[in-house]
Write a protein that holds these residues in place. Sequence first.
Motif, PDB file in Angstrom:
ATOM      1  N   ASN A   1       0.824  -1.221   0.000  1.00 41.27           N
ATOM      2  CA  ASN A   1       0.000   0.000   0.000  1.00 41.27           C
ATOM      3  C   ASN A   1       0.857   1.270   0.000  1.00 41.27           C
ATOM      4  N   LEU A   2       1.914   1.269  -0.809  1.00 43.63           N
ATOM      5  CA  LEU A   2       2.867   2.379  -0.733  1.00 43.63           C
ATOM      6  C   LEU A   2       2.249   3.728  -1.095  1.00 43.63           C
ATOM      7  N   ILE A   3       1.403   3.747  -2.100  1.00 44.73           N
ATOM      8  CA  ILE A   3       0.821   5.036  -2.505  1.00 44.73           C
ATOM      9  C   ILE A   3      -0.131   5.572  -1.428  1.00 44.73           C
ATOM     10  N   PRO A   4      -1.096   4.782  -0.948  1.00 49.89           N
ATOM     11  CA  PRO A   4      -1.936   5.321   0.150  1.00 49.89           C
ATOM     12  C   PRO A   4      -1.150   5.587   1.429  1.00 49.89           C
ATOM     13  N   CYS A   5      -0.110   4.784   1.703  1.00 53.64           N
ATOM     14  CA  CYS A   5       0.719   5.057   2.892  1.00 53.64           C
ATOM     15  C   CYS A   5       1.402   6.412   2.775  1.00 53.64           C
ATOM     16  N   ASN A   6       1.918   6.706   1.589  1.00 54.12           N
ATOM     17  CA  ASN A   6       2.570   7.992   1.362  1.00 54.12           C
ATOM     18  C   ASN A   6       1.589   9.143   1.591  1.00 54.12           C
ATOM     19  N   GLU A   7       0.361   8.936   1.142  1.00 58.42           N
ATOM     20  CA  GLU A   7      -0.645   9.990   1.282  1.00 58.42           C
ATOM     21  C   GLU A   7      -1.077  10.170   2.736  1.00 58.42           C
ATOM     22  N   VAL A   8      -1.298   9.045   3.423  1.00 62.08           N
ATOM     23  CA  VAL A   8      -1.860   9.158   4.770  1.00 62.08           C
ATOM     24  C   VAL A   8      -0.852   9.719   5.763  1.00 62.08           C
ATOM     25  N   VAL A   9       0.427   9.375   5.608  1.00 63.90           N
ATOM     26  CA  VAL A   9       1.410   9.872   6.564  1.00 63.90           C
ATOM     27  C   VAL A   9       1.593  11.385   6.423  1.00 63.90           C
ATOM     28  N   ARG A  10       1.373  11.910   5.224  1.00 63.02           N
ATOM     29  CA  ARG A  10       1.449  13.348   5.001  1.00 63.02           C
ATOM     30  C   ARG A  10       0.248  14.084   5.609  1.00 63.02           C
ATOM     31  N   GLN A  11      -0.792  13.314   5.932  1.00 61.62           N
ATOM     32  CA  GLN A  11      -2.000  13.899   6.524  1.00 61.62           C
ATOM     33  C   GLN A  11      -2.111  13.531   8.001  1.00 61.62           C
ATOM     34  N   GLU A  12      -0.944  13.216   8.613  1.00 61.69           N
ATOM     35  CA  GLU A  12      -0.870  12.895  10.035  1.00 61.69           C
ATOM     36  C   GLU A  12      -1.667  11.642  10.382  1.00 61.69           C
TER      37      GLU A  12
END
Length: 313
Positions: A121-132
Amino acid sequence: MKLVIIEPLGVDEQKLLSLTHDTLGQDIEVIYYDTRTTDTDELIKRGQDADIIAVSNLPLSREVIAGCTNLKMLAVAFTGVDHIALDACRERDITVCNCSGYSNAAVTDLVFGMVVGLYRNLIPCNEVVRQEGTKQGLVGFELEGKKFGIIGTGAIGMRVAKVAAAFGCEVYAYSRTVKNEEGIHYTDLDTLLKTCDIVSLHVPLTPSTTHLINADKLALMQPHALLINTARGPVVDTKALADALCNHQIAGAGIDVFEVEPPVPSDHPLFSAPNVIVTPHIAFATIEALEKRAVIMLDNVKNFLSNTPTNVI
Protein backbone atom coordinates in the motif's frame (compact mmCIF):
# COMPACT_ATOMS: atom_id res chain seq x y z
CA MET A 1 25.88 3.93 -46.72
CA LYS A 2 23.64 6.31 -44.84
CA LEU A 3 22.26 5.66 -41.34
CA VAL A 4 19.38 7.86 -40.19
CA ILE A 5 18.57 7.83 -36.48
CA ILE A 6 15.04 9.00 -37.05
CA GLU A 7 14.11 9.84 -33.45
CA PRO A 8 15.89 10.36 -30.11
CA LEU A 9 16.89 7.10 -28.44
CA GLY A 10 17.12 8.30 -24.85
CA VAL A 11 20.92 8.53 -24.86
CA ASP A 12 22.87 11.78 -24.80
CA GLU A 13 23.37 12.88 -28.42
CA GLN A 14 27.14 13.25 -28.22
CA LYS A 15 27.51 9.95 -26.42
CA LEU A 16 25.31 8.20 -29.00
CA LEU A 17 27.17 9.69 -31.97
CA SER A 18 30.54 8.86 -30.42
CA LEU A 19 29.39 5.30 -29.83
CA THR A 20 28.09 5.15 -33.40
CA HIS A 21 31.40 6.18 -34.91
CA ASP A 22 33.35 3.88 -32.58
CA THR A 23 31.19 0.93 -33.63
CA LEU A 24 30.67 1.65 -37.33
CA GLY A 25 33.73 3.67 -38.25
CA GLN A 26 33.90 6.88 -40.23
CA ASP A 27 32.83 5.52 -43.62
CA ILE A 28 29.10 5.51 -42.86
CA GLU A 29 27.17 8.78 -42.99
CA VAL A 30 25.10 9.31 -39.84
CA ILE A 31 22.14 11.69 -39.58
CA TYR A 32 20.60 12.18 -36.15
CA TYR A 33 17.20 13.74 -35.42
CA ASP A 34 16.70 15.03 -31.89
CA THR A 35 12.93 15.45 -32.20
CA ARG A 36 10.13 12.93 -32.43
CA THR A 37 7.38 13.25 -35.01
CA THR A 38 4.51 11.07 -36.17
CA ASP A 39 3.85 13.11 -39.32
CA THR A 40 4.05 10.77 -42.31
CA ASP A 41 5.46 13.33 -44.72
CA GLU A 42 8.14 14.40 -42.26
CA LEU A 43 9.15 10.79 -41.56
CA ILE A 44 9.46 10.11 -45.28
CA LYS A 45 11.51 13.27 -45.68
CA ARG A 46 13.84 12.14 -42.91
CA GLY A 47 14.25 8.61 -44.21
CA GLN A 48 13.91 8.85 -47.98
CA ASP A 49 17.66 8.64 -48.67
CA ALA A 50 18.53 6.29 -45.82
CA ASP A 51 20.01 2.86 -46.37
CA ILE A 52 19.44 2.09 -42.68
CA ILE A 53 16.96 3.66 -40.29
CA ALA A 54 17.30 3.38 -36.52
CA VAL A 55 13.98 3.75 -34.71
CA SER A 56 12.70 3.07 -31.22
CA ASN A 57 8.93 2.78 -30.69
CA LEU A 58 7.93 5.38 -33.26
CA PRO A 59 5.27 3.86 -35.57
CA LEU A 60 6.50 3.33 -39.13
CA SER A 61 3.55 2.69 -41.44
CA ARG A 62 3.45 1.03 -44.85
CA GLU A 63 3.32 4.50 -46.39
CA VAL A 64 6.48 5.58 -44.59
CA ILE A 65 8.29 2.38 -45.57
CA ALA A 66 7.23 2.87 -49.19
CA GLY A 67 8.53 6.44 -49.15
CA CYS A 68 11.99 5.40 -47.93
CA THR A 69 13.03 4.04 -51.31
CA ASN A 70 16.67 3.23 -50.47
CA LEU A 71 15.88 1.41 -47.24
CA LYS A 72 17.68 -1.89 -46.73
CA MET A 73 17.55 -2.31 -42.95
CA LEU A 74 15.48 -1.18 -39.99
CA ALA A 75 17.44 -1.19 -36.75
CA VAL A 76 14.64 -1.23 -34.17
CA ALA A 77 15.90 -0.06 -30.78
CA PHE A 78 13.08 -1.87 -29.04
CA THR A 79 12.02 -5.44 -28.28
CA GLY A 80 8.53 -5.42 -29.76
CA VAL A 81 8.04 -4.60 -33.43
CA ASP A 82 4.24 -4.35 -33.59
CA HIS A 83 4.66 -0.64 -34.45
CA ILE A 84 6.48 -1.50 -37.68
CA ALA A 85 4.73 -2.37 -40.98
CA LEU A 86 6.52 -5.70 -41.22
CA ASP A 87 4.58 -6.87 -44.28
CA ALA A 88 5.82 -3.84 -46.21
CA CYS A 89 9.37 -4.62 -45.10
CA ARG A 90 9.10 -8.25 -46.19
CA GLU A 91 7.74 -7.26 -49.59
CA ARG A 92 10.88 -5.17 -50.21
CA ASP A 93 13.28 -7.60 -48.51
CA ILE A 94 14.15 -5.03 -45.85
CA THR A 95 15.96 -6.62 -42.91
CA VAL A 96 14.40 -5.81 -39.55
CA CYS A 97 16.43 -6.35 -36.37
CA ASN A 98 15.34 -5.69 -32.81
CA CYS A 99 17.17 -5.21 -29.51
CA SER A 100 15.84 -8.13 -27.57
CA GLY A 101 17.32 -8.39 -24.10
CA TYR A 102 18.22 -4.79 -23.37
CA SER A 103 15.38 -4.21 -20.90
CA ASN A 104 15.19 -7.55 -19.12
CA ALA A 105 16.45 -6.13 -15.83
CA ALA A 106 14.54 -2.86 -16.14
CA VAL A 107 11.15 -4.48 -16.80
CA THR A 108 11.67 -7.03 -14.05
CA ASP A 109 12.48 -4.26 -11.59
CA LEU A 110 9.22 -2.47 -12.37
CA VAL A 111 7.17 -5.67 -12.08
CA PHE A 112 8.32 -6.12 -8.50
CA GLY A 113 8.12 -2.41 -7.78
CA MET A 114 4.44 -2.60 -8.70
CA VAL A 115 3.84 -5.79 -6.75
CA VAL A 116 5.49 -4.44 -3.61
CA GLY A 117 3.76 -1.09 -4.09
CA LEU A 118 0.37 -2.81 -4.21
CA TYR A 119 1.06 -5.37 -1.50
CA ARG A 120 2.44 -2.80 0.93
CA ASN A 121 0.00 0.00 0.00
CA LEU A 122 2.87 2.38 -0.73
CA ILE A 123 0.82 5.04 -2.50
CA PRO A 124 -1.94 5.32 0.15
CA CYS A 125 0.72 5.06 2.89
CA ASN A 126 2.57 7.99 1.36
CA GLU A 127 -0.65 9.99 1.28
CA VAL A 128 -1.86 9.16 4.77
CA VAL A 129 1.41 9.87 6.56
CA ARG A 130 1.45 13.35 5.00
CA GLN A 131 -2.00 13.90 6.52
CA GLU A 132 -0.87 12.89 10.04
CA GLY A 133 -2.44 9.46 9.65
CA THR A 134 -1.39 5.98 10.75
CA LYS A 135 -1.15 2.45 9.34
CA GLN A 136 -4.79 1.80 10.24
CA GLY A 137 -6.34 -0.14 7.36
CA LEU A 138 -3.04 -0.26 5.46
CA VAL A 139 -1.43 -3.43 6.77
CA GLY A 140 -0.14 -5.29 3.72
CA PHE A 141 1.08 -8.67 2.56
CA GLU A 142 4.39 -10.46 2.08
CA LEU A 143 5.54 -12.01 -1.19
CA GLU A 144 6.98 -15.07 0.50
CA GLY A 145 4.78 -18.10 0.01
CA LYS A 146 2.58 -16.51 -2.64
CA LYS A 147 1.80 -18.27 -5.92
CA PHE A 148 3.33 -16.13 -8.68
CA GLY A 149 2.03 -16.75 -12.19
CA ILE A 150 3.95 -15.76 -15.31
CA ILE A 151 2.30 -15.71 -18.70
CA GLY A 152 5.05 -15.90 -21.31
CA THR A 153 8.45 -17.28 -20.34
CA GLY A 154 10.74 -15.53 -22.76
CA ALA A 155 13.84 -13.77 -21.46
CA ILE A 156 11.93 -11.27 -19.32
CA GLY A 157 9.45 -13.83 -18.05
CA MET A 158 12.31 -16.12 -17.01
CA ARG A 159 14.05 -13.30 -15.15
CA VAL A 160 10.80 -12.47 -13.36
CA ALA A 161 10.50 -16.15 -12.43
CA LYS A 162 13.98 -16.15 -10.85
CA VAL A 163 13.30 -13.02 -8.84
CA ALA A 164 9.91 -14.35 -7.72
CA ALA A 165 11.62 -17.53 -6.54
CA ALA A 166 14.20 -15.44 -4.67
CA PHE A 167 11.31 -13.74 -2.83
CA GLY A 168 10.14 -17.20 -1.75
CA CYS A 169 7.21 -17.46 -4.15
CA GLU A 170 5.88 -20.63 -5.77
CA VAL A 171 6.30 -19.97 -9.49
CA TYR A 172 3.74 -21.05 -12.08
CA ALA A 173 3.93 -20.41 -15.81
CA TYR A 174 1.93 -20.60 -19.00
CA SER A 175 3.77 -20.23 -22.30
CA ARG A 176 3.69 -21.58 -25.84
CA THR A 177 7.19 -22.94 -25.19
CA VAL A 178 7.71 -25.01 -22.06
CA LYS A 179 11.21 -24.74 -20.61
CA ASN A 180 12.81 -27.32 -18.38
CA GLU A 181 13.59 -25.01 -15.48
CA GLU A 182 13.68 -26.22 -11.91
CA GLY A 183 11.12 -24.55 -9.69
CA ILE A 184 8.72 -23.46 -12.46
CA HIS A 185 5.40 -25.29 -12.62
CA TYR A 186 3.98 -25.08 -16.14
CA THR A 187 0.23 -25.34 -16.47
CA ASP A 188 -2.63 -24.21 -18.70
CA LEU A 189 -3.79 -20.61 -18.68
CA ASP A 190 -7.08 -21.17 -16.85
CA THR A 191 -5.42 -23.17 -14.07
CA LEU A 192 -2.76 -20.48 -13.63
CA LEU A 193 -5.38 -17.75 -13.36
CA LYS A 194 -7.44 -19.75 -10.85
CA THR A 195 -4.39 -20.68 -8.77
CA CYS A 196 -2.09 -17.68 -8.56
CA ASP A 197 -2.06 -14.75 -6.16
CA ILE A 198 -0.10 -12.62 -8.65
CA VAL A 199 -0.25 -12.83 -12.46
CA SER A 200 2.38 -11.04 -14.56
CA LEU A 201 2.12 -10.75 -18.34
CA HIS A 202 5.16 -11.13 -20.61
CA VAL A 203 3.85 -12.02 -24.06
CA PRO A 204 4.25 -10.16 -27.37
CA LEU A 205 1.23 -8.57 -29.03
CA THR A 206 -0.09 -10.91 -31.73
CA PRO A 207 -3.58 -11.73 -32.99
CA SER A 208 -3.65 -14.68 -30.56
CA THR A 209 -2.64 -12.58 -27.54
CA THR A 210 -4.92 -9.61 -28.20
CA HIS A 211 -7.36 -9.51 -25.24
CA LEU A 212 -5.82 -12.71 -23.96
CA ILE A 213 -6.95 -11.45 -20.56
CA ASN A 214 -10.62 -10.64 -21.03
CA ALA A 215 -13.72 -10.64 -18.82
CA ASP A 216 -13.99 -14.41 -18.82
CA LYS A 217 -10.34 -14.86 -17.84
CA LEU A 218 -10.50 -12.18 -15.15
CA ALA A 219 -13.51 -13.97 -13.67
CA LEU A 220 -11.26 -16.98 -13.03
CA MET A 221 -8.88 -15.01 -10.83
CA GLN A 222 -9.13 -14.94 -7.06
CA PRO A 223 -10.58 -11.88 -5.27
CA HIS A 224 -7.23 -11.19 -3.59
CA ALA A 225 -5.19 -11.56 -6.82
CA LEU A 226 -3.08 -8.92 -8.56
CA LEU A 227 -2.60 -8.49 -12.33
CA ILE A 228 0.60 -6.88 -13.63
CA ASN A 229 0.94 -5.83 -17.28
CA THR A 230 4.30 -4.59 -18.54
CA ALA A 231 3.91 -6.35 -21.91
CA ARG A 232 1.53 -4.69 -24.37
CA GLY A 233 -1.69 -2.84 -23.63
CA PRO A 234 -4.07 -4.74 -25.93
CA VAL A 235 -3.11 -8.05 -24.31
CA VAL A 236 -5.64 -7.00 -21.65
CA ASP A 237 -9.21 -5.85 -22.21
CA THR A 238 -8.79 -2.80 -20.00
CA LYS A 239 -12.52 -2.04 -19.79
CA ALA A 240 -13.06 -5.57 -18.49
CA LEU A 241 -10.14 -5.09 -16.08
CA ALA A 242 -11.59 -1.82 -14.79
CA ASP A 243 -14.94 -3.54 -14.24
CA ALA A 244 -13.25 -6.44 -12.43
CA LEU A 245 -11.47 -4.01 -10.11
CA CYS A 246 -14.57 -1.94 -9.43
CA ASN A 247 -16.57 -5.11 -8.72
CA HIS A 248 -13.79 -6.47 -6.46
CA GLN A 249 -13.35 -9.54 -8.65
CA ILE A 250 -9.60 -8.98 -8.22
CA ALA A 251 -7.73 -6.91 -5.65
CA GLY A 252 -5.43 -4.70 -7.72
CA ALA A 253 -3.42 -4.12 -10.86
CA GLY A 254 -0.14 -2.61 -12.02
CA ILE A 255 -0.37 -1.32 -15.58
CA ASP A 256 2.49 0.16 -17.61
CA VAL A 257 0.96 -0.23 -21.09
CA PHE A 258 -2.30 0.83 -22.66
CA GLU A 259 -4.14 0.58 -25.98
CA VAL A 260 -2.31 3.74 -27.05
CA GLU A 261 1.06 5.19 -26.22
CA PRO A 262 0.98 7.94 -23.57
CA PRO A 263 -0.39 10.50 -23.19
CA VAL A 264 -3.40 8.36 -22.24
CA PRO A 265 -6.80 10.15 -22.20
CA SER A 266 -7.72 11.31 -18.70
CA ASP A 267 -11.09 9.52 -18.87
CA HIS A 268 -9.48 6.10 -19.32
CA PRO A 269 -11.57 3.57 -17.34
CA LEU A 270 -8.63 2.32 -15.30
CA PHE A 271 -8.02 5.77 -13.84
CA SER A 272 -11.25 5.60 -11.83
CA ALA A 273 -10.78 1.97 -10.76
CA PRO A 274 -9.55 1.19 -7.22
CA ASN A 275 -6.10 -0.03 -6.23
CA VAL A 276 -4.33 0.50 -9.56
CA ILE A 277 -0.77 1.69 -10.10
CA VAL A 278 -0.34 3.11 -13.60
CA THR A 279 2.90 4.20 -15.26
CA PRO A 280 3.51 5.79 -18.71
CA HIS A 281 5.12 2.84 -20.54
CA ILE A 282 8.31 3.26 -18.57
CA ALA A 283 9.23 -0.34 -17.72
CA PHE A 284 12.04 -0.43 -20.29
CA ALA A 285 13.24 3.10 -19.59
CA THR A 286 16.26 3.20 -17.31
CA ILE A 287 19.56 4.92 -18.00
CA GLU A 288 21.29 1.57 -18.10
CA ALA A 289 18.73 -0.10 -20.38
CA LEU A 290 18.72 2.74 -22.92
CA GLU A 291 22.50 2.57 -23.18
CA LYS A 292 22.36 -1.22 -23.55
CA ARG A 293 19.89 -0.97 -26.40
CA ALA A 294 22.00 1.63 -28.22
CA VAL A 295 24.93 -0.80 -28.07
CA ILE A 296 22.79 -3.71 -29.32
CA MET A 297 21.26 -1.58 -32.08
CA LEU A 298 24.66 -0.47 -33.36
CA ASP A 299 26.00 -4.02 -33.18
CA ASN A 300 23.01 -5.09 -35.27
CA VAL A 301 23.90 -2.45 -37.86
CA LYS A 302 27.56 -3.48 -37.84
CA ASN A 303 26.66 -7.13 -38.30
CA PHE A 304 24.22 -6.31 -41.11
CA LEU A 305 26.96 -4.38 -42.92
CA SER A 306 29.20 -7.42 -42.49
CA ASN A 307 26.53 -9.69 -44.02
CA THR A 308 26.05 -11.49 -40.68
CA PRO A 309 22.77 -9.95 -39.43
CA THR A 310 21.76 -10.56 -35.83
CA ASN A 311 18.44 -10.31 -33.94
CA VAL A 312 16.55 -10.58 -37.23
CA ILE A 313 12.76 -10.57 -36.94
